[in-house]
Scaffold this motif. Structure first.
Motif, PDB file in Angstrom:
ATOM      1  N   ILE A  40      -9.807 -22.081  14.530  1.00  0.00           N
ATOM      2  CA  ILE A  40      -9.443 -20.588  13.575  1.00  0.00           C
ATOM      3  C   ILE A  40     -10.770 -20.366  12.828  1.00  0.00           C
ATOM      4  O   ILE A  40     -11.385 -21.238  12.203  1.00  0.00           O
ATOM      5  N   ILE A  41     -11.096 -18.836  12.793  1.00  0.00           N
ATOM      6  CA  ILE A  41     -11.781 -18.521  11.795  1.00  0.00           C
ATOM      7  C   ILE A  41     -10.986 -17.990  10.836  1.00  0.00           C
ATOM      8  O   ILE A  41     -10.395 -16.863  11.073  1.00  0.00           O
TER       9      ILE A  41
ATOM     10  N   TYR B  30      -7.922 -16.283  15.791  1.00  0.00           N
ATOM     11  CA  TYR B  30      -7.310 -17.608  16.425  1.00  0.00           C
ATOM     12  C   TYR B  30      -7.787 -17.704  18.038  1.00  0.00           C
ATOM     13  O   TYR B  30      -7.903 -16.818  18.870  1.00  0.00           O
ATOM     14  N   TYR B  31      -8.345 -18.811  18.086  1.00  0.00           N
ATOM     15  CA  TYR B  31      -9.161 -19.184  19.515  1.00  0.00           C
ATOM     16  C   TYR B  31      -8.543 -20.187  20.422  1.00  0.00           C
ATOM     17  O   TYR B  31      -8.943 -20.219  21.559  1.00  0.00           O
TER      18      TYR B  31
ATOM     19  N   LYS C   2     -17.275 -21.099  17.616  1.00  0.00           N
ATOM     20  CA  LYS C   2     -18.623 -21.291  16.887  1.00  0.00           C
ATOM     21  C   LYS C   2     -19.367 -20.136  17.309  1.00  0.00           C
ATOM     22  O   LYS C   2     -20.268 -19.902  16.368  1.00  0.00           O
ATOM     23  N   LYS C   3     -19.555 -19.770  18.536  1.00  0.00           N
ATOM     24  CA  LYS C   3     -20.337 -18.449  18.859  1.00  0.00           C
ATOM     25  C   LYS C   3     -20.055 -17.392  17.979  1.00  0.00           C
ATOM     26  O   LYS C   3     -20.985 -16.579  17.316  1.00  0.00           O
TER      27      LYS C   3
ATOM     28  N   VAL D 165     -12.349 -23.545  10.985  1.00  0.00           N
ATOM     29  CA  VAL D 165     -11.460 -24.720  10.829  1.00  0.00           C
ATOM     30  C   VAL D 165     -10.801 -24.959  12.089  1.00  0.00           C
ATOM     31  O   VAL D 165     -10.663 -24.429  12.963  1.00  0.00           O
ATOM     32  N   GLN D 166     -10.331 -26.237  11.816  1.00  0.00           N
ATOM     33  CA  GLN D 166      -9.383 -26.815  13.136  1.00  0.00           C
ATOM     34  C   GLN D 166      -8.062 -27.264  12.510  1.00  0.00           C
ATOM     35  O   GLN D 166      -8.161 -27.994  11.435  1.00  0.00           O
ATOM     36  N   SER D 167      -7.069 -26.859  12.997  1.00  0.00           N
ATOM     37  CA  SER D 167      -5.788 -27.404  12.434  1.00  0.00           C
ATOM     38  C   SER D 167      -5.514 -28.855  12.887  1.00  0.00           C
ATOM     39  O   SER D 167      -6.139 -29.167  13.852  1.00  0.00           O
TER      40      SER D 167
END
Length: 77
Positions: free
Chosen positions: A38-39, A55-56, A67-68, A30-32
Motif C-alpha cells: 500500500i502507498i 492498494y497494490y 515501488k515503481k 507499507v506492507q500490511s
C-alpha cells in the motif's frame, strides 16, 4: 524496522518514506500484516490514518508496481 499503527490497531511495516504533496508531511510505502502493498498518501500521525491509499495487492508483481509508483514520482496519483 519501522511500523505505522493505525487507529484500528493494525500495524504496517514501513518500506519507504517520502515527502507528501498533501497537507500532511509524508507518504509511506507499507506492507500490511497480510502481505498487501500500500502507498499511504498523507499520513496523519495525530489521527493515525492516511488521507488516501493506493492498494497494490500481494506478491512480487504488486511489490514491484508499488515501488515503481512510489519511487518513480513524488506526485500523488
Amino acid at each position: 524496522m519501522a511500523f505505522l499503527k493505525n487507529r484500528n490497531g493494525e500495524n504496517y511495516k514501513v518500506l519507504g518514506v517520502r515527502k507528501s504533496s498533501t497537507k500532511q508531511p509524508n507518504d509511506y510505502l507499507v506492507q500490511s500484516k497480510g502481505g498487501q502493498f500500500i502507498i499511504a498518501h498523507g499520513w496523519d500521525s495525530k489521527n493515525k490514518c492516511w488521507e488516501q491509499g493506493g492498494y497494490y495487492g500481494w506478491g512480487e508483481a504488486a511489490e514491484k508496481a508499488a515501488k515503481k509508483d512510489f519511487y518513480g514520482s513524488n506526485k500523488r496519483k
